[in-house]
Design a protein around this motif. Structure first.
Motif, short mmCIF file in Angstrom:
data_model
loop_
_atom_site.label_atom_id
_atom_site.label_comp_id
_atom_site.label_asym_id
_atom_site.label_seq_id
_atom_site.Cartn_x
_atom_site.Cartn_y
_atom_site.Cartn_z
N PRO A 415 0.84 -1.19 0.00
CA PRO A 415 0.00 0.00 0.00
C PRO A 415 0.87 1.24 0.00
CG PRO A 415 -0.74 -1.57 1.66
CD PRO A 415 0.55 -2.09 1.13
N GLN A 416 0.47 2.29 -0.77
CA GLN A 416 1.30 3.47 -0.90
C GLN A 416 0.44 4.71 -0.84
OE1 GLN A 416 2.51 3.74 -5.23
NE2 GLN A 416 2.10 1.59 -5.05
N LEU A 470 5.98 -2.20 7.14
CA LEU A 470 4.74 -2.15 7.92
C LEU A 470 3.71 -3.14 7.38
CD1 LEU A 470 4.40 1.71 8.47
CD2 LEU A 470 4.87 -0.01 10.22
N ALA A 471 3.67 -3.27 6.05
CA ALA A 471 2.75 -4.25 5.47
C ALA A 471 3.14 -5.66 5.89
CB ALA A 471 2.75 -4.12 3.94
N ASN A 472 4.44 -5.91 5.95
CA ASN A 472 4.95 -7.23 6.33
C ASN A 472 4.66 -7.55 7.79
OD1 ASN A 472 7.70 -8.74 7.44
ND2 ASN A 472 6.84 -9.63 5.57
N THR A 473 4.65 -6.52 8.64
CA THR A 473 4.43 -6.74 10.09
C THR A 473 3.01 -6.38 10.52
OG1 THR A 473 5.22 -4.51 10.63
CG2 THR A 473 6.86 -6.27 10.56
N ARG A 474 2.12 -6.20 9.53
CA ARG A 474 0.72 -5.85 9.79
C ARG A 474 0.59 -4.58 10.65
NH1 ARG A 474 -2.56 -9.91 8.09
NH2 ARG A 474 -1.58 -11.95 7.75
N ARG A 476 2.81 -3.22 12.75
CA ARG A 476 3.52 -3.15 14.03
C ARG A 476 4.85 -2.42 13.83
NH1 ARG A 476 1.12 -8.26 14.21
NH2 ARG A 476 2.98 -9.27 13.31
N ARG A 477 4.91 -1.19 14.34
CA ARG A 477 6.05 -0.32 14.06
C ARG A 477 7.36 -0.83 14.67
NH1 ARG A 477 3.95 5.98 14.57
NH2 ARG A 477 2.23 5.81 13.07
N ILE A 478 7.31 -1.30 15.91
CA ILE A 478 8.54 -1.74 16.58
C ILE A 478 9.15 -2.91 15.82
CG2 ILE A 478 9.49 -2.74 18.69
CD1 ILE A 478 7.42 -1.14 20.26
N GLU A 479 8.29 -3.86 15.43
CA GLU A 479 8.79 -5.03 14.68
C GLU A 479 9.33 -4.60 13.31
OE1 GLU A 479 5.92 -8.12 14.35
OE2 GLU A 479 7.14 -9.33 12.98
N ALA A 480 8.62 -3.65 12.67
CA ALA A 480 9.08 -3.16 11.36
C ALA A 480 10.45 -2.48 11.50
CB ALA A 480 8.07 -2.17 10.78
#
Length: 501
Positions: A415-416, A470-474, A476-480
């Motif tokens: 998504p962009q 962010l798309a990969n981690t749904r 979740r900012r910390i994980e991204a």
């Protein structure tokens, strides 16, 4: 290169400036009084009238301000720098009303003087290029019905001073239309001044538009006229108006409403006799709904709206435009124009052209340099065109816009945000594809004359990386952040800076 003309009765001043400019490979010619300058301009012996005129303000046989007035009558686009002692500063400031580029207080710092003259040279060269384009090139080309509608609209507006809003994707020729509106208007004898509000940092944009008084802020050592004053009696073209900061929108609205403005740090109102033409690639109605653009300013600008079609909406014009741009590129490079085969034109017509007419122009320039033979065949076309299949209008890798993302059939795109151009990730991870896309996009921006290419491409690159993570981690900012190898605070700050919230 045209010489820098130096006018001063003081031989030491002339000598010092001559030597300093020659060290910078800037040719010079010196005069001792204004009369000699006017004789040289009238004699016709110098077809190459000066690139820049640097004149003292007080000399035997004439005033620098009188010389400024007479020179501007003959050469309105020539940058003139007035040199003056501190006791003459009031007179020098009044020179701005006569169109001086800048003034140089004596005694001056030599490196700063050279830097100022070099800025004036760059301004002069920009003016020359703009005038050349307006005189030598056809205003616009197009046989498609959508372009004929645009031409008719320009004709209907030819005797009007009404405010116009030009919309359309990047590269469709919005400034070209603005210049045509100016050229065919009652203000054609006045200046045409263009400013890209998205290309100037927010902190500088207010001063750029409205000018500033001496001492208005740190570094404001002289009074400076803004674009509104420079466009007095003519047309001011505000490109990418949708990116104008909200607080400046209020100031712009006030100028459009009552015809007056104040320089930064100023207390005296300046009257603005200027026609405003604005342009944007964004959906301003949506920006208004989002609270990012003032509704009252939108209605003030949106008196007459002209929508420019994307190149993919006028495929029948590609052949004519390609041949024209090949001729122009050959003339610029001093080579024999290349011809393009029908098969190559068919392949071009299957390309989506996310960069529109500007991208086609850049491709033709690339072909003039890189195609091995005088006749351009399909195999000679650049990689981004060759990657497109003949049965679908798909944008090239590295130049896919948000509006075109649905057209990509063999790519996966995260998504962009609207208006951000990012490279899709190939499913098969083909080596080098994104680098070639980056190279093509960088070339397009560089050839277009922009001066913020590093910032623009860095912004797109970072946006794409963060959105994909962010798309990969749904979301979740910390994980991204961990996967990207950056800190939690860094990703939060970048999301805010890039407008990805």
């Amino acid at each position: 290169m045209k010489p820098i003309w130096i006018v001063d009765d003081d031989q030491s001043i002339r000598f010092v400036l001559e030597k300093a400019l020659l060290r910078e490979d800037l040719p010079t010619r010196s005069f001792t009084n204004p009369r000699e300058v006017l004789q040289a301009l009238d004699s016709g012996e110098d077809d190459d009238c000066p690139q820049v005129l640097v004149s003292d303000i007080r000399m035997p046989g004439g005033s620098g301000l009188e010389l400024l007035t007479k020179v501007k009558e003959k050469h309105p686009g020539l940058p003139v720098i007035i040199m003056t002692a501190f006791s003459d500063l009031d007179s020098a400031v009044s020179a701005f009303q006569g169109g001086a580029f800048e003034y140089l207080p004596k005694p001056f710092d030599l490196p700063k003087a050279v830097e100022l003259i070099r800025r004036a040279v760059e301004e002069s060269q920009r003016e020359e290029v703009a005038e050349e384009r307006m005189v030598a090139a056809p205003e616009m080309l197009g046989q498609a019905s959508a372009m004929q509608d645009v031409f008719r609209a320009i004709g209907r507006l030819s005797q009007s001073n009404v405010t116009v809003m030009i919309t359309g994707e990047s590269g469709t020729g919005k400034e070209l239309v603005a210049r045509a509106l100016h050229k065919h208007s009652p203000r054609a004898g006045g200046p045409f001044v263009a400013i890209n509000t998205a290309a100037i940092p927010k902190d500088l944009l207010e001063s750029e538009l409205f000018g500033h008084e001496r001492g208005a802020f740190t570094g404001a050592q002289t009074m400076r006229r803004g674009r509104f004053e420079q466009a007095e009696g003519g047309t001011l073209f505000l490109d990418e108006i949708g990116d104008m900061p909200f607080d400046l929108q209020t100031r712009l609205l006030r100028v459009l409403s009552d015809g007056h403005f104040y320089r930064v740090g100023g207390h005296n109102a300046v009257k603005a006799n200027v026609r405003v033409i604005a342009a944007t690639h964004q959906d301003l109605e949506q920006r208004v709904k989002e609270g990012a653009f003032r509704e009252d300013l939108f209605h003030r600008l949106n008196v007459i709206r002209l929508r420019l079609p994307a190149l993919r909406e006028r495929i029948e014009d590609i052949t004519m435009l390609a041949r024209h741009f090949l001729q122009v590129s050959a003339k610029q490079l001093g080579v024999e124009p290349k011809r393009i085969s029908d098969a190559a034109l068919v392949r071009l017509s299957t390309f989506g052209f996310p960069g529109n007419v500007r991208q086609l122009e850049n491709i033709c320039h690339w072909l003039t340099v890189m195609a091995p033979a005088q006749v351009i065949e399909p195999k000679d076309l650049p990689p981004e065109v060759m990657q497109v299949t003949s049965d679908a209008h798909v944008a090239p890798r590295g130049a896919l816009s948000a509006n075109d993302s649905a057209a990509a059939s063999a790519t996966e795109v995260a998504p962009q945000p609207a208006g951000v151009s990012v490279a899709p990730v190939p499913v098969n991870g083909s080596a080098g594809s994104w680098e070639s896309g980056l190279e093509a996009e960088a070339l397009e921006l560089l050839v277009s004359g922009r001066h913020d290419v590093w910032e623009e491409l860095t912004k797109r690159f970072e946006s794409k990386l963060i959105l994909t993570a962010l798309a990969n981690t749904r979301g979740r900012r910390i994980e991204a952040a961990q996967k990207l190898g950056i800190g939690r605070n860094t990703i939060t700050r970048k999301i805010q800076e890039l407008g990805l919230e």
